[in-house]
Scaffold this motif. Structure first.
Motif, PDB file in Angstrom:
ATOM      1  N   LEU A 138      56.784  59.348  62.058  1.00 26.33           N
ATOM      2  CA  LEU A 138      57.988  60.176  62.002  1.00 26.33           C
ATOM      3  C   LEU A 138      58.895  59.959  63.200  1.00 26.33           C
ATOM      4  O   LEU A 138      60.093  60.249  63.125  1.00 26.33           O
ATOM      5  CB  LEU A 138      57.600  61.667  61.907  1.00 26.33           C
ATOM      6  CG  LEU A 138      56.840  62.097  60.652  1.00 26.33           C
ATOM      7  CD1 LEU A 138      56.548  63.590  60.700  1.00 26.33           C
ATOM      8  CD2 LEU A 138      57.627  61.751  59.400  1.00 26.33           C
ATOM      9  N   GLU A 139      58.345  59.416  64.279  1.00 24.32           N
ATOM     10  CA  GLU A 139      59.172  59.146  65.465  1.00 24.32           C
ATOM     11  C   GLU A 139      60.229  58.082  65.190  1.00 24.32           C
ATOM     12  O   GLU A 139      61.225  57.982  65.915  1.00 24.32           O
ATOM     13  CB  GLU A 139      58.293  58.728  66.646  1.00 24.32           C
ATOM     14  CG  GLU A 139      57.556  57.411  66.492  1.00 24.32           C
ATOM     15  CD  GLU A 139      56.210  57.548  65.782  1.00 24.32           C
ATOM     16  OE1 GLU A 139      55.406  56.604  65.867  1.00 24.32           O
ATOM     17  OE2 GLU A 139      55.961  58.602  65.158  1.00 24.32           O
ATOM     18  N   ASP A 140      60.026  57.305  64.132  1.00 28.61           N
ATOM     19  CA  ASP A 140      60.997  56.268  63.761  1.00 28.61           C
ATOM     20  C   ASP A 140      61.942  56.743  62.657  1.00 28.61           C
ATOM     21  O   ASP A 140      62.736  55.960  62.138  1.00 28.61           O
ATOM     22  CB  ASP A 140      60.259  55.003  63.283  1.00 28.61           C
ATOM     23  CG  ASP A 140      59.361  54.420  64.367  1.00 28.61           C
ATOM     24  OD1 ASP A 140      59.770  54.427  65.538  1.00 28.61           O
ATOM     25  OD2 ASP A 140      58.248  53.976  64.030  1.00 28.61           O
ATOM     26  N   ARG A 141      61.838  58.017  62.287  1.00 24.94           N
ATOM     27  CA  ARG A 141      62.656  58.550  61.189  1.00 24.94           C
ATOM     28  C   ARG A 141      63.392  59.821  61.611  1.00 24.94           C
ATOM     29  O   ARG A 141      63.565  60.749  60.828  1.00 24.94           O
ATOM     30  CB  ARG A 141      61.755  58.842  59.986  1.00 24.94           C
ATOM     31  CG  ARG A 141      60.996  57.625  59.460  1.00 24.94           C
ATOM     32  CD  ARG A 141      59.978  58.034  58.406  1.00 24.94           C
ATOM     33  NE  ARG A 141      60.611  58.663  57.258  1.00 24.94           N
ATOM     34  CZ  ARG A 141      59.934  59.310  56.298  1.00 24.94           C
ATOM     35  NH1 ARG A 141      58.612  59.397  56.367  1.00 24.94           N
ATOM     36  NH2 ARG A 141      60.571  59.859  55.287  1.00 24.94           N
ATOM     37  N   LEU A 142      63.841  59.873  62.847  1.00 23.54           N
ATOM     38  CA  LEU A 142      64.457  61.086  63.389  1.00 23.54           C
ATOM     39  C   LEU A 142      65.659  61.567  62.584  1.00 23.54           C
ATOM     40  O   LEU A 142      65.923  62.766  62.512  1.00 23.54           O
ATOM     41  CB  LEU A 142      64.880  60.865  64.848  1.00 23.54           C
ATOM     42  CG  LEU A 142      63.757  60.830  65.891  1.00 23.54           C
ATOM     43  CD1 LEU A 142      64.324  60.545  67.268  1.00 23.54           C
ATOM     44  CD2 LEU A 142      62.993  62.147  65.899  1.00 23.54           C
ATOM     45  N   THR A 143      66.393  60.649  61.988  1.00 19.26           N
ATOM     46  CA  THR A 143      67.606  61.039  61.262  1.00 19.26           C
ATOM     47  C   THR A 143      67.365  61.248  59.767  1.00 19.26           C
ATOM     48  O   THR A 143      68.299  61.489  59.013  1.00 19.26           O
ATOM     49  CB  THR A 143      68.708  59.980  61.446  1.00 19.26           C
ATOM     50  OG1 THR A 143      68.225  58.706  60.988  1.00 19.26           O
ATOM     51  CG2 THR A 143      69.114  59.867  62.909  1.00 19.26           C
ATOM     52  N   ALA A 144      66.096  61.189  59.346  1.00 17.93           N
ATOM     53  CA  ALA A 144      65.769  61.436  57.936  1.00 17.93           C
ATOM     54  C   ALA A 144      65.815  62.928  57.648  1.00 17.93           C
ATOM     55  O   ALA A 144      65.422  63.752  58.481  1.00 17.93           O
ATOM     56  CB  ALA A 144      64.379  60.885  57.613  1.00 17.93           C
ATOM     57  N   LYS A 145      66.300  63.294  56.455  1.00 17.40           N
ATOM     58  CA  LYS A 145      66.326  64.702  56.063  1.00 17.40           C
ATOM     59  C   LYS A 145      64.896  65.184  55.812  1.00 17.40           C
ATOM     60  O   LYS A 145      64.093  64.496  55.161  1.00 17.40           O
ATOM     61  CB  LYS A 145      67.166  64.888  54.795  1.00 17.40           C
ATOM     62  CG  LYS A 145      68.652  64.559  54.975  1.00 17.40           C
ATOM     63  CD  LYS A 145      69.329  65.601  55.861  1.00 17.40           C
ATOM     64  CE  LYS A 145      70.808  65.283  56.091  1.00 17.40           C
ATOM     65  NZ  LYS A 145      71.603  65.400  54.872  1.00 17.40           N
ATOM     66  N   VAL A 146      64.596  66.349  56.313  1.00 26.34           N
ATOM     67  CA  VAL A 146      63.238  66.884  56.198  1.00 26.34           C
ATOM     68  C   VAL A 146      62.846  67.101  54.733  1.00 26.34           C
ATOM     69  O   VAL A 146      61.681  66.979  54.360  1.00 26.34           O
ATOM     70  CB  VAL A 146      63.131  68.204  56.997  1.00 26.34           C
ATOM     71  CG1 VAL A 146      61.818  68.922  56.693  1.00 26.34           C
ATOM     72  CG2 VAL A 146      63.232  67.916  58.487  1.00 26.34           C
TER      73      VAL A 146
END
Length: 264
Positions: A138-146
């Motif tokens: 998840l550290e590589d997906r910071l801008t992904a919508k939850v």
């Protein structure tokens, strides 16, 4: 750290649907103690959580956290020193916001509100470091919508959001019940690691007796709004599911006899 004194609460008082949800609960958790709570439906487990969090106000008794009487303090004012993770992976996060925006919101929970940007370069780096401990990428997906995360990923994020400000009390309300076995095991493992890392005072409700025995250092059993069993240390470690069931039946039977004696 957490103390409940003679806490009682009744729903629909004075009606045919009246129910005594909690009956003179006395409970004390020391700093860093991890307590699991089990009991059947209607035992009072979630009501206990709601009274501690401030979602419900007790009819009688006192709730004390870190030496402060918070009995009549509303939920939003207790949020600065209480972290909570719910059963539903959809609860506790904002699905339309990104991972980093959710983390920024949780990070500001116990801090003075300002007009500064919630996600700064420094915070983004910190969030990545925290997220990397989950080993979910998840550290590589910071801008992904939850809202796009799986149930397990979202629950792990909720857990991180509830713990990384190191609250005085962590409440876990059947937080693995809605997950498949593999994800439930992962979130349980993450839970134990975070609680140990931050030495969090934790109260965890679960219907899974094996989980209740394996996790934490103390176990409480509730029934009909009362604490009927409280074991810790070696006594808890030696318990089996069968012994737990037998003890439940024994205590329930004894209470039934006492109730009949009083009624008679």
């Amino acid at each position: 750290m957490l103390k409940l004194k003679q806490v009682s609460i009744t729903f629909n008082e004075g009606t045919l649907d009246e129910k005594r949800a909690l009956k003179h609960i006395n409970l004390e958790l020391k700093k860093g103690e991890f307590v699991t709570v089990i009991g059947g439906n209607g035992a009072g487990k979630s009501t206990l959580m709601n009274v501690i969090s401030g979602n419900l106000i007790a009819d009688t008794g006192n709730v004390i956290i870190n030496g402060q009487d918070v009995t009549y303090l509303p939920e939003y004012k207790r949020a600065r020193f209480i972290g909570r993770v719910f059963q539903d992976p959809m609860a506790g996060t904002a699905p339309s916001m990104t991972i980093e925006e959710n983390l920024a919101m949780a990070y500001s929970r116990n801090k003075k509100r300002t007009l500064k940007l919630g996600v700064t370069r420094q915070r983004r780096k910190m969030f990545q470091e925290y997220l990397s401990t989950l080993n979910l990428g998840l550290e590589d997906r910071l801008t992904a919508k939850v809202g796009l995360l799986s149930g397990g990923e979202r629950q792990a994020l909720s857990l991180l959001m509830a713990t990384f400000t190191e609250p005085d009390i962590l409440l876990l309300d059947e937080h693995t019940a809605a997950l498949d076995p593999a994800r439930a095991e992962l979130v349980s493992q993450i839970t134990s690691e975070l609680v140990e890392k931050y030495e969090l005072t934790t109260l965890m409700v679960t219907h899974n007796m094996q989980q209740a025995l394996e996790m934490g250092d103390r176990l409480i059993m509730m029934d009909a709004g009362q604490i009927i069993l409280d074991v810790s240390g070696e006594d808890k470690q030696k318990l089996t599911i069968q012994q737990l069931l037998e003890e439940f039946q024994r205590i329930r039977g004894r209470q039934f006899v006492n109730d009949q004696t009083v009624l008679g």
